[in-house]
Design a protein around this motif. Structure first.
Motif, short mmCIF file in Angstrom:
data_model
loop_
_atom_site.label_atom_id
_atom_site.label_comp_id
_atom_site.label_asym_id
_atom_site.label_seq_id
_atom_site.Cartn_x
_atom_site.Cartn_y
_atom_site.Cartn_z
N LEU A 1 0.86 -1.17 0.00
CA LEU A 1 0.00 0.00 0.00
C LEU A 1 0.90 1.23 0.00
CD1 LEU A 1 -3.06 0.62 0.23
CD2 LEU A 1 -2.75 0.65 2.70
N VAL A 2 0.63 2.20 -0.89
CA VAL A 2 1.53 3.35 -1.07
C VAL A 2 0.73 4.65 -1.01
CG1 VAL A 2 3.17 4.43 -2.66
CG2 VAL A 2 2.97 1.95 -2.59
N ARG A 3 1.33 5.65 -0.30
CA ARG A 3 0.74 6.99 -0.26
C ARG A 3 1.82 7.97 0.16
NH1 ARG A 3 -4.42 8.77 3.39
NH2 ARG A 3 -4.57 10.92 2.67
N ASP A 4 2.02 9.00 -0.64
CA ASP A 4 2.97 10.06 -0.34
C ASP A 4 4.35 9.52 0.05
OD1 ASP A 4 0.93 11.94 -0.76
OD2 ASP A 4 0.31 11.86 1.35
N GLY A 5 4.81 8.53 -0.68
CA GLY A 5 6.13 7.96 -0.42
C GLY A 5 6.18 6.97 0.73
N ARG A 6 5.09 6.81 1.44
CA ARG A 6 5.04 5.83 2.54
C ARG A 6 4.58 4.49 1.98
NH1 ARG A 6 1.30 9.20 6.30
NH2 ARG A 6 -0.01 7.50 5.65
N GLU A 7 5.11 3.42 2.53
CA GLU A 7 4.75 2.08 2.10
C GLU A 7 4.29 1.25 3.30
OE1 GLU A 7 8.00 0.24 0.09
OE2 GLU A 7 7.88 1.62 -1.61
N VAL A 8 3.20 0.54 3.10
CA VAL A 8 2.69 -0.35 4.13
C VAL A 8 2.47 -1.71 3.49
CG1 VAL A 8 0.80 -0.80 5.75
CG2 VAL A 8 1.51 1.56 5.28
N PRO A 9 3.24 -2.73 3.89
CA PRO A 9 3.03 -4.06 3.31
C PRO A 9 1.68 -4.62 3.78
CG PRO A 9 5.10 -3.96 4.56
CD PRO A 9 4.37 -2.69 4.81
N LEU A 10 0.87 -5.06 2.81
CA LEU A 10 -0.42 -5.66 3.15
C LEU A 10 -0.30 -7.17 3.30
CD1 LEU A 10 -3.00 -3.78 0.90
CD2 LEU A 10 -2.51 -3.46 3.31
N GLY A 11 0.63 -7.77 2.60
CA GLY A 11 0.81 -9.22 2.69
C GLY A 11 0.93 -9.84 1.32
N CYS A 12 1.06 -11.14 1.35
CA CYS A 12 1.23 -11.90 0.11
C CYS A 12 -0.12 -12.41 -0.37
CB CYS A 12 2.17 -13.07 0.34
SG CYS A 12 3.84 -12.54 0.76
N VAL A 13 -0.25 -12.53 -1.68
CA VAL A 13 -1.49 -13.01 -2.28
C VAL A 13 -1.19 -14.17 -3.23
CG1 VAL A 13 -2.73 -10.82 -2.15
CG2 VAL A 13 -1.37 -11.35 -4.16
N TRP B 1 -4.91 6.14 -1.37
CA TRP B 1 -3.76 5.25 -1.43
C TRP B 1 -3.74 4.57 -2.80
CZ3 TRP B 1 -0.38 4.25 2.75
CH2 TRP B 1 -0.73 4.87 3.95
N SER B 2 -2.72 3.79 -3.05
CA SER B 2 -2.68 2.90 -4.21
C SER B 2 -1.89 1.67 -3.80
CB SER B 2 -2.04 3.59 -5.42
OG SER B 2 -0.69 3.89 -5.16
N ILE B 3 -1.93 0.66 -4.63
CA ILE B 3 -1.14 -0.53 -4.34
C ILE B 3 -0.14 -0.77 -5.46
CG2 ILE B 3 -2.94 -1.63 -2.95
CD1 ILE B 3 -3.34 -3.60 -5.30
N ARG B 4 0.95 -1.42 -5.08
CA ARG B 4 1.96 -1.90 -6.03
C ARG B 4 2.22 -3.36 -5.71
NH1 ARG B 4 5.88 2.84 -5.20
NH2 ARG B 4 6.72 1.40 -3.69
N ALA C 1 -10.47 0.15 -3.94
CA ALA C 1 -10.73 0.54 -2.55
C ALA C 1 -9.60 1.43 -2.02
CB ALA C 1 -10.87 -0.70 -1.68
N ALA C 2 -8.37 1.10 -2.32
CA ALA C 2 -7.23 1.91 -1.86
C ALA C 2 -7.32 3.32 -2.43
CB ALA C 2 -5.91 1.24 -2.26
N ARG C 3 -7.62 3.43 -3.71
CA ARG C 3 -7.69 4.75 -4.35
C ARG C 3 -8.82 5.60 -3.79
NH1 ARG C 3 -5.97 3.53 -10.62
NH2 ARG C 3 -3.78 3.11 -10.14
#
Length: 75
Positions: A8-20, A45-48, A39-41
């Motif tokens: 999960l990414v926002r303003d240069g911050r990253e939060v690992p959500l987990g493996c899928v 936020w956005s995901i990578r 949902a993130a947007r």
């Protein structure tokens, strides 16, 4: 083995959500990832995807969702 790690990414911050994708790699997985991105947007936020499997990368290319579900740039 997981098919990708979702970050999960926002303003240069990253939060690992987990493996899928511990199970199969199919269109259901791609659909779930796209829903997570929507949902993130909604919340700014956005995901990578970190280290997506070749199978997942191929499905993203086939569905045209490479830009919607981007990979993390290699180190």
């Amino acid at each position: 083995m997981p098919h990708a790690e979702v970050i999960l990414v926002r303003d240069g911050r990253e939060v690992p959500l987990g493996c899928v994708g511990e199970g199969g790699c199919d269109l259901d997985l791609v659909d779930r990832l796209a829903q997570i991105q929507v949902a993130a947007r909604r919340h700014g936020w956005s995901i990578r995807l970190r280290r997506p499997s070749p199978e997942l990368a191929e499905l993203l290319a086939l569905t045209g969702l490479e830009d919607v579900l981007p990979r993390e740039p290699p180190p």
